[in-house]
Design an enzyme around this catalytic site. Structure first.
Site, PDB file in Angstrom:
ATOM      1  CE  LYS A  35       4.035  36.875  -9.198  1.00 33.58           C
ATOM      2  NZ  LYS A  35       5.140  36.238  -9.962  1.00 33.58           N
ATOM      3  NE  ARG A 130      12.646  35.939 -13.494  1.00 32.91           N
ATOM      4  CZ  ARG A 130      11.333  36.065 -13.442  1.00 32.91           C
ATOM      5  NH1 ARG A 130      10.779  37.212 -13.777  1.00 32.91           N
ATOM      6  NH2 ARG A 130      10.562  35.067 -13.074  1.00 32.91           N
ATOM      7  CE1 TYR A 252       0.810  70.534 -13.343  1.00 36.04           C
ATOM      8  CE2 TYR A 252      -0.322  68.426 -13.060  1.00 36.04           C
ATOM      9  CZ  TYR A 252       0.159  69.613 -12.528  1.00 36.04           C
ATOM     10  OH  TYR A 252      -0.005  69.874 -11.204  1.00 36.04           O
ATOM     11  CG  MET A 300      -0.385  62.694  -7.505  1.00 39.58           C
ATOM     12  SD  MET A 300       0.406  63.559  -6.155  1.00 39.58           S
ATOM     13  CE  MET A 300       2.061  63.736  -6.742  1.00 39.58           C
TER      14      MET A 300
HETATM   15  C1  LIG Z   1       4.307  35.330 -10.775  1.00 42.57           C
HETATM   16  C2  LIG Z   1       4.688  33.918 -11.053  1.00 42.57           C
HETATM   17  C3  LIG Z   1       3.771  33.026 -11.619  1.00 42.57           C
HETATM   18  C4  LIG Z   1       2.405  33.456 -12.096  1.00 42.57           C
HETATM   19  O1  LIG Z   1       2.535  33.971 -13.386  1.00 42.57           O
HETATM   20  P1  LIG Z   1       1.263  34.499 -14.238  1.00 42.57           P
HETATM   21  O2  LIG Z   1       1.857  34.920 -15.517  1.00 42.57           O
HETATM   22  O3  LIG Z   1       0.681  35.616 -13.469  1.00 42.57           O
HETATM   23  O4  LIG Z   1       0.333  33.345 -14.354  1.00 42.57           O
HETATM   24  C5  LIG Z   1       4.141  31.708 -11.765  1.00 42.57           C
HETATM   25  N1  LIG Z   1       5.378  31.301 -11.396  1.00 42.57           N
HETATM   26  C6  LIG Z   1       6.297  32.125 -10.872  1.00 42.57           C
HETATM   27  C7  LIG Z   1       7.627  31.617 -10.499  1.00 42.57           C
HETATM   28  C8  LIG Z   1       5.986  33.469 -10.698  1.00 42.57           C
HETATM   29  O5  LIG Z   1       6.911  34.284 -10.190  1.00 42.57           O
END
Ligand SMILES: *Cc1c(COP(=O)(O)O)cnc(C)c1O
Length: 356
Positions: A35, A130, A252, A300
């Protein structure tokens, strides 16, 4: 010469880290989590390096479509499932697997007109609070999915909130065991932290993400300490030198003032590139392979590093912000965050270069 900042990505590191996941959990089937543009590494590049996985998991439907378009024929799981009926149709056509985390998504599946059934990961809320079906709704969600003609195989999924700290996973595992009593279905429980720390829970479909990129899921251990190799090295160079006299400041807010003579290198990398602005003076950085510190405010497009004890460093000297020789976990920790955030934040203006 072009601006020296680039993200170097080593595809052999993906293979090594996948192998580490296999070794930790030899009986698990591994869904490589790609992802967020593969945690900033580039979706297709990472998928190629991780082609030895048993499948992929993503959030974004368009990422799943791109993986299919590029010939990845195995399971692809959408971790938040589908948001509307048109997404369900794409899932069905492309044989994507959808998470189902509430009864609204169950109803959407029941009402959809699909060419072929969709494999489903039924997500259970075991305490993370969640996503996921609460304990009182597991039986009804399961029964409705089981009798829905649009549903193919079913897998039970959950996600752990404290696998990386002293509270561990038992409290959620107990909830999972209670909620799934009597359901004889495959499971998917383990992210990287669970896979590495509780490999016995990595049965069924494990979902490693961060470890495949060579960073650590734990606050107190780096990826290297876990035997992982960083897939990304964020590299730049010195583009200007400043000699500060005592009392001179840099950047800055004049956030760093020299107490003695300080030789400062200005590095082409700033928060618009994804480097954290809140990284304080003292955050580690490598200049010509030697460790030093950043000084002053990250701006930046630039940040400043202390070259006082590196007299050989000058214009064009290479700088590693994180990666080989400097775990992203350490930089993140100095900046009060986690490696995940830094990797995901690498900006699209930073060219990615394949090393192998
Ligand atoms: C992002 C995610 C993972 C991967 O988690 P890591 O900590 O990066 O290994 C696994 N399961 C779900 C549902 C996630 O959203």
């Amino acid at each position: 010469m072009s601006r020296p900042l680039r993200a170097l990505v080593r595809r052999t590191a993906f293979r090594h880290n996948l192998e580490m996941a296999r070794r930790a959990a030899p009986h698990a089937r591994l869904l490589a989590v790609v992802k967020a543009n593969a945690y900033g590494h580039g979706l297709l590049r990472a998928a190629e390096g991780l082609a030895g996985a048993d499948g992929f998991a993503v959030l974004e439907l368009d990422a799943a479509v791109r993986l299919r378009d590029h010939g990845h024929a195995g399971p692809i799981v959408l971790l938040e499932g589908c948001f509307d009926p048109s997404e369900l149709r794409v899932c069905s056509e492309l044989r994507l697997t959808a998470a189902v985390h509430n009864l609204e998504q169950v109803a959407m599946l029941e009402q959809a007109r699909l060419a072929a059934p969709i494999d489903v990961f039924l997500k259970l809320n075991t305490g993370m609070n969640r996503l996921g079906v609460p304990p009182a709704q597991v039986a009804v969600a399961h029964a409705r999915l089981r009798s829905c003609a649009n549903v193919g195989s079913l897998t039970l999924m959950t996600h752990f909130a404290t696998a990386d700290d002293a509270r561990g996973v038992q409290w959620q595992l107990d909830a999972f065991t209670r909620m799934t009593a009597g359901l004889d279905l495959p499971v998917s429980m383990a992210n990287s932290a669970v896979l590495l720390r509780y490999p016995q829970l990595a049965r069924g479909w494990a979902r490693p993400g961060i470890m495949l990129y060579g960073a650590s899921p734990f606050p107190d251990r780096t990826g290297i300490e876990l035997g992982l190799e960083p897939a990304m090295t964020l590299e730049s160079g010195v583009i200007a030198i400043q000699e500060l006299e005592p009392g001179d400041s840099v950047g800055y807010s004049a956030a760093f003032t020299a107490g003695e003579r300080v030789r400062v290198g200005v590095v082409a990398c700033g928060y618009a590139d994804g480097y954290p602005r809140h990284a304080p003076t003292g955050t580690p950085v490598l200049v010509a392979g030697r460790r030093t510190r950043i000084v002053g405010r990250v701006s930046m497009d630039m940040l400043c590093v202390d070259l006082t004890h590196l007299p050989q460093a000058g214009l064009a000297t290479p700088v590693v912000l994180w990666g080989e020789g400097l775990p992203v976990d350490e930089v993140a920790s100095a900046a009060g965050t986690i490696g995940y955030e830094l990797l995901c934040a690498v900006a699209s203006r930073v060219p990615i270069v394949d090393l192998d």
